[in-house]
Design an enzyme around this catalytic site. Structure first.
Site, mmCIF file in Angstrom:
data_model
loop_
_atom_site.group_PDB
_atom_site.id
_atom_site.type_symbol
_atom_site.label_atom_id
_atom_site.label_comp_id
_atom_site.label_asym_id
_atom_site.label_seq_id
_atom_site.Cartn_x
_atom_site.Cartn_y
_atom_site.Cartn_z
ATOM 1 N N HIS A 1 -11.150 -9.377 9.987
ATOM 2 C CA HIS A 1 -10.591 -8.437 10.943
ATOM 3 C C HIS A 1 -11.320 -8.568 12.285
ATOM 4 C CE1 HIS A 1 -9.101 -6.437 7.183
ATOM 5 N NE2 HIS A 1 -8.033 -6.332 7.948
ATOM 6 N N LYS B 1 0.818 -1.210 0.000
ATOM 7 C CA LYS B 1 0.000 0.000 0.000
ATOM 8 C C LYS B 1 0.858 1.269 0.000
ATOM 9 C CE LYS B 1 -4.046 -1.645 -0.434
ATOM 10 N NZ LYS B 1 -4.848 -1.288 -1.622
#
Length: 318
Positions: free
Chosen positions: A180, A141
């Site tokens: 998550h 990223k």
């Protein structure tokens, strides 16, 4: 931004992409395009170029990524690094070659150093070492952020990166191996409730603090970036407030209605001690989140209940 401009949303079927699609449709955008991973493999450079040749999008929103929690990052480091690099590099480079003027790149707050001062400012990027439990995803990223910055600097195009905090909401991933923390907790407490309020085991000590943003709020931030030319290349997107994992667990437990015990496995990693974003830059631009954590969890749990048949439930006690 013209409401008929052709806008390609990469990853439009995922939690983030679908929220962006809903937000743009609600605002009156009529020329949205998307492709499923079966129809377009974004890791394949030739396939991406062929798609751009055919569709000629005017705007690209990159919500496509391989994502997962601590366990998934630990087990598949190469996949998280290479597949995310392939996806974003193909989209960014092909957009540049096809004269796409506006590109919105979505990343993650994990791009910032593990022990950076809190709250995390955009300027802290690349000032120290990353959190080891998700460094492979973070490195990919970071590369996307710097690629968009380089294009902005060299070519003057409106390529901007938005770094959201921990996201949750409709169409979240509730697979316990890859999800998550927040959706994983929703599922664990729900299944334990059905299993005579059995104890729920959670990783770590519960002391780390985290910030959570409802995905529809991120979609509104993307809409804001779409309709405005932001002054800088990188903006954090979050609520500006956080809470401990223990407090989150107790909040989800109450909303789900689980009445059993919470057991903390302190042999498992905690991850970064604290990760709170400084969102003052985007606030100054005019964007603020709207959905509270309690309301967001309630809506996410309601969505999970409607789709729980998609997930294998634990076997109930006789």
């Amino acid at each position: 931004m013209n409401k008929t401009s052709k806008i390609y949303i990469a990853g439009h079927r995922g939690m983030v992409g679908s929220a962006i699609w809903r937000a743009l449709e609600a605002k009156g955008y009529t020329n949205l395009i998307g492709r499923s991973s079966k129809d377009l493999d974004l890791r394949n450079q030739e396939a991406v170029q062929s798609f751009f040749n055919k569709e000629q999008p005017e705007v690209v929103i990159d919500a496509a990524a391989r994502v997962g929690g601590i366990l998934a990052n630990k087990d598949y480091p190469y996949n998280f690094l290479m597949e995310n690099l392939q996806i974003q590099n193909n989209l960014i480079d092909t957009s540049l070659k096809h004269e796409v003027e506006k590109f919105i790149f979505l990343g993650s707050s994990c791009i910032y150093p593990k022990l950076a001062p809190q709250p995390l400012k955009e300027d802290y990027l690349l000032t120290d070492t990353l959190e080891p439990t998700n460094e492979w995803y973070a490195i990919a990223k970071i590369t996307g952020v710097k690629a968009c910055q380089a294009i902005r600097q060299q070519y003057g195009k409106d390529y901007v990166s938005l770094m959201p905090t921990n996201l949750y909401g409709e169409q979240d991933n509730f697979d316990l191996k890859t999800s998550h923390v927040l959706p994983a907790m929703i599922r664990k407490f729900h299944e334990a409730k059905l299993n005579a309020h059995a104890p729920v085991e959670l990783w770590g000590s519960g002391t780390p603090k985290r910030e959570f943003l409802y995905v529809d709020d991120l979609a509104q931030a993307v809409l804001y970036a779409l309709e405005n030319r932001l002054e800088e290349h990188l903006y954090n997107v979050g609520t500006g407030t956080d809470l401990s994992i223990k407090a989150l667990a107790e909040k989800i437990q109450a909303i789900v209605g689980h009445q059993g015990e919470i057991q903390w496995d302190i042999t498992k990693p905690d991850g970064t001690p604290r990760k709170l974003l400084d969102v003052s830059k985007l606030h100054e631009q005019g964007w603020h989140h709207q959905v509270s954590l309690d309301e967001g969890i309630k809506q996410t749990y309601e969505w999970f209940l409607k789709h729980s048949d998609s997930y294998k439930e634990v076997k109930l006690n006789a």
